[in-house]
Scaffold this motif. Structure first.
Motif, PDB file in Angstrom:
ATOM      1  N   GLY A 127       0.815  -1.205   0.000  1.00  0.00           N
ATOM      2  CA  GLY A 127       0.000   0.000   0.000  1.00  0.00           C
ATOM      3  C   GLY A 127       0.849   1.256   0.000  1.00  0.00           C
ATOM      4  N   ASP A 128       0.230   2.350  -0.395  1.00  0.00           N
ATOM      5  CA  ASP A 128       0.863   3.666  -0.446  1.00  0.00           C
ATOM      6  C   ASP A 128       0.361   4.478   0.738  1.00  0.00           C
ATOM      7  N   VAL A 129       1.268   5.177   1.408  1.00  0.00           N
ATOM      8  CA  VAL A 129       0.870   5.978   2.569  1.00  0.00           C
ATOM      9  C   VAL A 129      -0.176   7.026   2.197  1.00  0.00           C
ATOM     10  N   ALA A 130      -0.200   7.454   0.939  1.00  0.00           N
ATOM     11  CA  ALA A 130      -1.164   8.464   0.514  1.00  0.00           C
ATOM     12  C   ALA A 130      -2.566   7.893   0.319  1.00  0.00           C
ATOM     13  N   ALA A 131      -2.695   6.565   0.348  1.00  0.00           N
ATOM     14  CA  ALA A 131      -4.007   5.913   0.197  1.00  0.00           C
ATOM     15  C   ALA A 131      -3.955   4.570   0.911  1.00  0.00           C
ATOM     16  N   LEU A 132      -3.901   4.597   2.231  1.00  0.00           N
ATOM     17  CA  LEU A 132      -3.725   3.379   3.021  1.00  0.00           C
ATOM     18  C   LEU A 132      -4.939   2.453   2.878  1.00  0.00           C
ATOM     19  N   PRO A 133      -4.706   1.166   2.638  1.00  0.00           N
ATOM     20  CA  PRO A 133      -5.811   0.210   2.469  1.00  0.00           C
ATOM     21  C   PRO A 133      -6.331  -0.281   3.822  1.00  0.00           C
ATOM     22  N   LEU A 134      -6.682   0.659   4.701  1.00  0.00           N
ATOM     23  CA  LEU A 134      -7.018   0.338   6.089  1.00  0.00           C
ATOM     24  C   LEU A 134      -8.240   1.135   6.529  1.00  0.00           C
ATOM     25  N   SER A 135      -8.879   0.669   7.601  1.00  0.00           N
ATOM     26  CA  SER A 135     -10.113   1.285   8.072  1.00  0.00           C
ATOM     27  C   SER A 135      -9.844   2.517   8.924  1.00  0.00           C
ATOM     28  N   ASP A 136     -10.837   3.383   9.020  1.00  0.00           N
ATOM     29  CA  ASP A 136     -10.750   4.570   9.875  1.00  0.00           C
ATOM     30  C   ASP A 136     -10.614   4.157  11.339  1.00  0.00           C
ATOM     31  N   GLY A 137      -9.791   4.894  12.084  1.00  0.00           N
ATOM     32  CA  GLY A 137      -9.674   4.694  13.517  1.00  0.00           C
ATOM     33  C   GLY A 137      -9.308   3.282  13.932  1.00  0.00           C
ATOM     34  N   ILE A 161      -2.560   8.926   7.851  1.00  0.00           N
ATOM     35  CA  ILE A 161      -2.158   8.439   9.179  1.00  0.00           C
ATOM     36  C   ILE A 161      -3.139   8.935  10.239  1.00  0.00           C
ATOM     37  N   TYR A 162      -3.543  10.185  10.135  1.00  0.00           N
ATOM     38  CA  TYR A 162      -4.547  10.722  11.060  1.00  0.00           C
ATOM     39  C   TYR A 162      -5.844   9.919  10.958  1.00  0.00           C
ATOM     40  N   ARG A 163      -6.248   9.603   9.752  1.00  0.00           N
ATOM     41  CA  ARG A 163      -7.514   8.883   9.543  1.00  0.00           C
ATOM     42  C   ARG A 163      -7.518   7.508  10.194  1.00  0.00           C
ATOM     43  N   VAL A 164      -6.409   6.773  10.081  1.00  0.00           N
ATOM     44  CA  VAL A 164      -6.404   5.395  10.583  1.00  0.00           C
ATOM     45  C   VAL A 164      -6.100   5.319  12.080  1.00  0.00           C
ATOM     46  N   LEU A 165      -5.658   6.434  12.685  1.00  0.00           N
ATOM     47  CA  LEU A 165      -5.419   6.443  14.126  1.00  0.00           C
ATOM     48  C   LEU A 165      -6.728   6.569  14.899  1.00  0.00           C
ATOM     49  N   LYS A 166      -6.800   5.896  16.043  1.00  0.00           N
ATOM     50  CA  LYS A 166      -7.915   6.095  16.956  1.00  0.00           C
ATOM     51  C   LYS A 166      -7.770   7.461  17.635  1.00  0.00           C
ATOM     52  N   PRO A 167      -8.861   8.079  18.048  1.00  0.00           N
ATOM     53  CA  PRO A 167      -8.743   9.300  18.861  1.00  0.00           C
ATOM     54  C   PRO A 167      -7.855   9.037  20.074  1.00  0.00           C
TER      55      PRO A 167
END
Length: 227
Positions: A127-137, A161-167
């Motif tokens: 995957g590319d960091v600019a379009a991570l193949p991962l879920s939000d949070g 990175i912000y998107r895939v991190l939990k609050p």
């Protein structure tokens, strides 16, 4: 001296000149690859570059394991999987996902995790960091080492990175110090990049390794917890 000998000597001189130029170009490219931590194959990178950085990876693994002894951690730019395996060994309660843009690196990293008996807790994806193949949070923490200076779109990378991190989750992005990588000079560019990202701010710290050499910087970013 006959024409035949003159022709032979001339041909040898031409071949020597071409070989010298080709060798010079190869050496210059090899030098640039090493400075960029970008050797021509995953095997070469693993053998020559990653092995040199074992002490650095040990330090990073200790810091990240202390911050996230459990939970889910994402490694961006996981390369041949050396840091991921170290992290999983130091933090038995952690599950880890590594993402790298190179198929060859992902294959090598998966084999390393399998040999270490860690495949259940350590997974890798292309995957590319600019379009991570991962879920939000999805992740409690994110770590990246010597990858940021390769990102074609750092702003999109930090947003992902912000998107895939939990609050409340934290990202630690380690890269080269300013005398090796100009954008890190004084931390200004990195601080500006963090300020323009969804994180809104970030701390830039000098990492001294080996010994007291200021060879790296670390950009620490935190997603604010929910109110």
């Amino acid at each position: 001296m006959s024409r035949k000998w003159w022709f032979t000597i001339a041909a040898m001189l031409v071949m020597a000149t071409l070989w010298r130029n080709r060798l010079r170009a190869y050496l210059e490219q090899a030098s640039a690859n090493v400075r960029a931590f970008d050797l021509p194959s995953a095997r070469a990178y693993d053998a020559l570059v990653a092995s040199i950085l074992e002490g650095f990876y040990a330090r990073v693994a200790g810091e990240v394991a202390a911050a996230h002894p459990g939970g889910k951690v994402l490694e961006v730019g996981s390369g041949p999987g050396r840091l991921a395996v170290r992290l999983a060994r130091e933090a038995p309660g952690m599950t880890l996902t590594g993402v790298d843009i190179s198929d060859a690196m992902i294959e090598r990293a998966a084999r390393r995790a399998a040999r270490a008996g860690l495949s259940e807790r350590v997974q890798f994806e292309v995957g590319d960091v600019a379009a991570l193949p991962l879920s939000d949070g999805e992740f409690d923490g994110v770590v990246s080492t010597l990858s940021l200076h390769h990102w074609s779109d750092p702003a999109s990378g930090l947003a992902e990175i912000y998107r895939v991190l939990k609050p409340g989750g934290e990202a630690r992005i380690y890269d080269l110090a300013h005398w090796l990588w100009r954008p890190a000079q004084d931390g200004n560019r990195l601080s500006q990049l963090a300020a323009a990202s969804p994180f809104g701010e970030g701390d830039v710290e000098v990492v001294r390794w080996p010994g007291s050499v200021p060879a790296f910087v670390m950009l620490r970013l935190r997603r604010q917890p929910l109110p």
